[in-house]
Design a protein around this motif. Structure first.
Motif, PDB file in Angstrom:
ATOM      1  N   GLY A  57       3.894   5.561  23.536  1.00 24.82           N
ATOM      2  CA  GLY A  57       4.053   4.534  24.569  1.00 24.82           C
ATOM      3  C   GLY A  57       3.899   3.124  24.027  1.00 24.82           C
ATOM      4  N   SER A  58       3.111   2.959  22.967  1.00 23.43           N
ATOM      5  CA  SER A  58       2.888   1.649  22.351  1.00 23.43           C
ATOM      6  C   SER A  58       1.966   1.814  21.152  1.00 23.43           C
ATOM      7  CB  SER A  58       2.234   0.684  23.354  1.00 23.43           C
ATOM      8  OG  SER A  58       1.836  -0.505  22.721  1.00 23.43           O
ATOM      9  N   ILE A  59       2.076   0.916  20.196  1.00 18.35           N
ATOM     10  CA  ILE A  59       1.143   0.879  19.067  1.00 18.35           C
ATOM     11  C   ILE A  59      -0.277   0.644  19.585  1.00 18.35           C
ATOM     12  CG2 ILE A  59       1.409  -1.594  18.592  1.00 18.35           C
ATOM     13  CD1 ILE A  59       1.157   1.098  15.859  1.00 18.35           C
ATOM     14  N   ASP A  60      -0.398   0.048  20.752  1.00 15.65           N
ATOM     15  CA  ASP A  60      -1.704  -0.206  21.352  1.00 15.65           C
ATOM     16  C   ASP A  60      -2.446   1.076  21.701  1.00 15.65           C
ATOM     17  OD1 ASP A  60      -1.116  -2.915  21.186  1.00 15.65           O
ATOM     18  OD2 ASP A  60      -0.371  -3.005  23.233  1.00 15.65           O
ATOM     19  N   ASN A  61      -1.701   2.189  21.837  1.00 10.71           N
ATOM     20  CA  ASN A  61      -2.303   3.473  22.183  1.00 10.71           C
ATOM     21  C   ASN A  61      -2.665   4.314  20.958  1.00 10.71           C
ATOM     22  OD1 ASN A  61      -1.891   2.825  24.880  1.00 10.71           O
ATOM     23  ND2 ASN A  61       0.146   3.746  24.898  1.00 10.71           N
ATOM     24  N   VAL A  62      -2.500   3.751  19.760  1.00  5.94           N
ATOM     25  CA  VAL A  62      -2.772   4.465  18.512  1.00  5.94           C
ATOM     26  C   VAL A  62      -4.139   4.012  17.990  1.00  5.94           C
ATOM     27  CG1 VAL A  62      -2.000   4.889  16.158  1.00  5.94           C
ATOM     28  CG2 VAL A  62      -0.304   4.644  17.998  1.00  5.94           C
ATOM     29  N   PHE A  63      -5.045   4.990  17.856  1.00  3.55           N
ATOM     30  CA  PHE A  63      -6.406   4.689  17.393  1.00  3.55           C
ATOM     31  C   PHE A  63      -6.812   5.530  16.174  1.00  3.55           C
ATOM     32  CE2 PHE A  63      -6.300   3.235  21.726  1.00  3.55           C
ATOM     33  CZ  PHE A  63      -6.938   2.020  21.641  1.00  3.55           C
ATOM     34  N   GLY A  64      -5.834   6.165  15.561  1.00  3.80           N
ATOM     35  CA  GLY A  64      -6.108   6.964  14.368  1.00  3.80           C
ATOM     36  C   GLY A  64      -4.799   7.223  13.653  1.00  3.80           C
ATOM     37  N   ALA A  65      -4.841   8.097  12.670  1.00  7.52           N
ATOM     38  CA  ALA A  65      -3.626   8.419  11.923  1.00  7.52           C
ATOM     39  C   ALA A  65      -2.549   8.903  12.887  1.00  7.52           C
ATOM     40  CB  ALA A  65      -3.933   9.480  10.879  1.00  7.52           C
ATOM     41  N   VAL A  71       2.078  14.932  -0.911  1.00  5.87           N
ATOM     42  CA  VAL A  71       2.228  16.228  -1.571  1.00  5.87           C
ATOM     43  C   VAL A  71       3.635  16.774  -1.345  1.00  5.87           C
ATOM     44  CG1 VAL A  71       1.428  18.637  -1.538  1.00  5.87           C
ATOM     45  CG2 VAL A  71      -0.225  16.769  -1.497  1.00  5.87           C
ATOM     46  N   LYS A  72       4.214  16.494  -0.178  1.00 11.11           N
ATOM     47  CA  LYS A  72       5.577  16.943   0.140  1.00 11.11           C
ATOM     48  C   LYS A  72       6.644  16.015  -0.438  1.00 11.11           C
ATOM     49  CE  LYS A  72       4.052  18.900   4.513  1.00 11.11           C
ATOM     50  NZ  LYS A  72       4.068  18.698   5.968  1.00 11.11           N
ATOM     51  N   GLY A  73       6.220  14.919  -1.082  1.00 11.64           N
ATOM     52  CA  GLY A  73       7.179  14.013  -1.710  1.00 11.64           C
ATOM     53  C   GLY A  73       7.582  12.821  -0.867  1.00 11.64           C
ATOM     54  N   THR A  74       6.913  12.624   0.263  1.00 11.47           N
ATOM     55  CA  THR A  74       7.227  11.473   1.122  1.00 11.47           C
ATOM     56  C   THR A  74       5.952  10.686   1.412  1.00 11.47           C
ATOM     57  OG1 THR A  74       7.016  12.866   3.089  1.00 11.47           O
ATOM     58  CG2 THR A  74       9.247  12.518   2.256  1.00 11.47           C
ATOM     59  N   PRO A  75       5.501   9.905   0.451  1.00 12.42           N
ATOM     60  CA  PRO A  75       4.258   9.153   0.668  1.00 12.42           C
ATOM     61  C   PRO A  75       4.397   8.096   1.749  1.00 12.42           C
ATOM     62  CG  PRO A  75       5.341   8.397  -1.325  1.00 12.42           C
ATOM     63  CD  PRO A  75       6.115   9.600  -0.844  1.00 12.42           C
ATOM     64  N   SER A  76       3.293   7.814   2.399  1.00 14.06           N
ATOM     65  CA  SER A  76       3.240   6.757   3.410  1.00 14.06           C
ATOM     66  C   SER A  76       3.218   5.420   2.693  1.00 14.06           C
ATOM     67  CB  SER A  76       1.976   6.914   4.258  1.00 14.06           C
ATOM     68  OG  SER A  76       1.927   8.205   4.816  1.00 14.06           O
ATOM     69  N   LYS A  77       3.953   4.426   3.249  1.00 12.59           N
ATOM     70  CA  LYS A  77       4.123   3.144   2.575  1.00 12.59           C
ATOM     71  C   LYS A  77       3.918   1.969   3.515  1.00 12.59           C
ATOM     72  CE  LYS A  77       7.827   5.055  -0.303  1.00 12.59           C
ATOM     73  NZ  LYS A  77       9.272   4.989  -0.569  1.00 12.59           N
ATOM     74  N   GLY A  78       3.480   0.862   2.933  1.00 12.41           N
ATOM     75  CA  GLY A  78       3.459  -0.413   3.636  1.00 12.41           C
ATOM     76  C   GLY A  78       2.265  -0.632   4.534  1.00 12.41           C
ATOM     77  N   LEU A  79       2.363  -1.701   5.306  1.00 12.62           N
ATOM     78  CA  LEU A  79       1.260  -2.126   6.167  1.00 12.62           C
ATOM     79  C   LEU A  79       0.806  -1.060   7.146  1.00 12.62           C
ATOM     80  CD1 LEU A  79       2.388  -5.779   6.978  1.00 12.62           C
ATOM     81  CD2 LEU A  79       0.388  -5.095   5.633  1.00 12.62           C
ATOM     82  N   LEU A  80       1.761  -0.351   7.754  1.00 11.16           N
ATOM     83  CA  LEU A  80       1.405   0.658   8.747  1.00 11.16           C
ATOM     84  C   LEU A  80       1.657   2.082   8.253  1.00 11.16           C
ATOM     85  CD1 LEU A  80       2.408  -1.262  11.981  1.00 11.16           C
ATOM     86  CD2 LEU A  80       0.153  -0.357  11.416  1.00 11.16           C
ATOM     87  N   GLN A  81       1.763   2.239   6.910  1.00 18.29           N
ATOM     88  CA  GLN A  81       1.824   3.551   6.278  1.00 18.29           C
ATOM     89  C   GLN A  81       2.852   4.481   6.927  1.00 18.29           C
ATOM     90  OE1 GLN A  81      -0.368   4.557   3.269  1.00 18.29           O
ATOM     91  NE2 GLN A  81       0.483   2.489   3.343  1.00 18.29           N
ATOM     92  N   ALA A  99       0.838  -1.204   0.000  1.00 17.47           N
ATOM     93  CA  ALA A  99       0.000   0.000   0.000  1.00 17.47           C
ATOM     94  C   ALA A  99       0.873   1.255   0.000  1.00 17.47           C
ATOM     95  CB  ALA A  99      -0.916  -0.003   1.225  1.00 17.47           C
ATOM     96  N   ILE A 100       0.418   2.257  -0.724  1.00 20.35           N
ATOM     97  CA  ILE A 100       1.095   3.558  -0.741  1.00 20.35           C
ATOM     98  C   ILE A 100       0.023   4.640  -0.843  1.00 20.35           C
ATOM     99  CG2 ILE A 100       1.478   3.437  -3.240  1.00 20.35           C
ATOM    100  CD1 ILE A 100       4.114   5.044  -2.699  1.00 20.35           C
ATOM    101  N   ASN A 101       0.197   5.703  -0.082  1.00 16.80           N
ATOM    102  CA  ASN A 101      -0.741   6.819  -0.091  1.00 16.80           C
ATOM    103  C   ASN A 101      -0.132   7.927  -0.949  1.00 16.80           C
ATOM    104  OD1 ASN A 101      -2.103   9.230   0.480  1.00 16.80           O
ATOM    105  ND2 ASN A 101      -2.763   8.461   2.468  1.00 16.80           N
ATOM    106  N   LEU A 102      -0.740   8.200  -2.074  1.00 12.94           N
ATOM    107  CA  LEU A 102      -0.206   9.194  -3.004  1.00 12.94           C
ATOM    108  C   LEU A 102      -0.999  10.498  -2.997  1.00 12.94           C
ATOM    109  CD1 LEU A 102       0.568   6.800  -5.990  1.00 12.94           C
ATOM    110  CD2 LEU A 102       2.178   7.776  -4.342  1.00 12.94           C
ATOM    111  N   TRP A 103      -1.876  10.696  -1.989  1.00 13.44           N
ATOM    112  CA  TRP A 103      -2.715  11.878  -2.017  1.00 13.44           C
ATOM    113  C   TRP A 103      -2.662  12.750  -0.769  1.00 13.44           C
ATOM    114  CZ3 TRP A 103      -6.154  12.068   1.928  1.00 13.44           C
ATOM    115  CH2 TRP A 103      -6.481  10.862   2.539  1.00 13.44           C
ATOM    116  N   ASP A 104      -2.181  12.265   0.379  1.00 13.77           N
ATOM    117  CA  ASP A 104      -2.236  13.076   1.601  1.00 13.77           C
ATOM    118  C   ASP A 104      -1.114  14.117   1.643  1.00 13.77           C
ATOM    119  OD1 ASP A 104       0.057  11.684   2.369  1.00 13.77           O
ATOM    120  OD2 ASP A 104      -0.831  10.814   4.159  1.00 13.77           O
ATOM    121  N   SER A 105      -1.044  14.863   2.755  1.00  9.73           N
ATOM    122  CA  SER A 105      -0.059  15.945   2.877  1.00  9.73           C
ATOM    123  C   SER A 105       1.378  15.427   2.795  1.00  9.73           C
ATOM    124  CB  SER A 105      -0.277  16.717   4.186  1.00  9.73           C
ATOM    125  OG  SER A 105      -0.123  15.855   5.305  1.00  9.73           O
ATOM    126  N   ASN A 106       1.637  14.222   3.299  1.00  8.79           N
ATOM    127  CA  ASN A 106       2.987  13.664   3.174  1.00  8.79           C
ATOM    128  C   ASN A 106       3.335  13.431   1.708  1.00  8.79           C
ATOM    129  OD1 ASN A 106       3.716  13.456   5.966  1.00  8.79           O
ATOM    130  ND2 ASN A 106       2.330  11.729   6.126  1.00  8.79           N
TER     131      ASN A 106
END
Length: 158
Positions: A149-157, A102-112, A93-100
């Motif tokens: 503190g942990s990936i367990d504490n992440v519930f959004g972007a 647009v700046k030339g550093t797209p989010s990549k892979g399973l955890l973007q 997976a790759i995100n080619l549309w968000d702010s990252n």
């Protein structure tokens, strides 16, 4: 065997040992999560070099073994929940549309993960390819541990 191959073999041996030791506990603490969707994300080649299934379940379990070795917190449920939100289990997976992007550093892979974050939080002994499922998961979890503190504490972007 080359000197470069020795640390990798040691990591693989340790990952297998940790997996074998933890296997009994994992059966009781890990839920059965969509085996069909996890299998669909695999490459079909059977197992990883460390002996885990080459699918979403195997990538998460291999990452957890590496994380345990490095003291990086996180659980199967926390990783799986975030992967499903970020990439639906697609390691390419790759995100080619968000702010990252647009700046030339797209989010990549399973955890973007963007490349600068992947590089900064890369876990030694894993691939330097942000699309490698195990490298992506462990780097993202290492980042999440430092920031939340942990990936367990992440519930959004993140």
């Amino acid at each position: 065997m080359s000197a470069a191959a020795q640390p990798r073999r040691a990591r693989i041996r340790l990952a297998r040992t940790v997996a074998a030791v933890c296997a009994g506990a994992a059966v009781f603490t890990l839920p059965l999560v969509g085996a069909g969707s996890a299998s669909a994300a695999g490459t079909g080649s059977g197992t990883t070099i460390a002996g885990y299934p080459d699918n979403l379940d195997g990538w998460i379990r291999e990452s957890l073994a590496i994380m345990a070795e490095r003291g990086i917190p996180g659980t199967y449920n926390g990783i799986h929940r975030n992967i499903m939100r970020e990439s639906s289990g697609n390691p390419k997976a790759i995100n080619l549309w968000d702010s990252n992007a647009v700046k030339g550093t797209p989010s990549k892979g399973l955890l973007q993960v963007i490349d600068p974050t992947f590089t900064a939080y890369h876990v030694p002994g894993t691939s330097y390819d942000p699309y490698d499922p195990v490298a992506n998961i462990t780097a993202a979890c290492n980042y999440a541990a430092a920031r939340y503190g942990s990936i367990d504490n992440v519930f959004g972007a993140y």
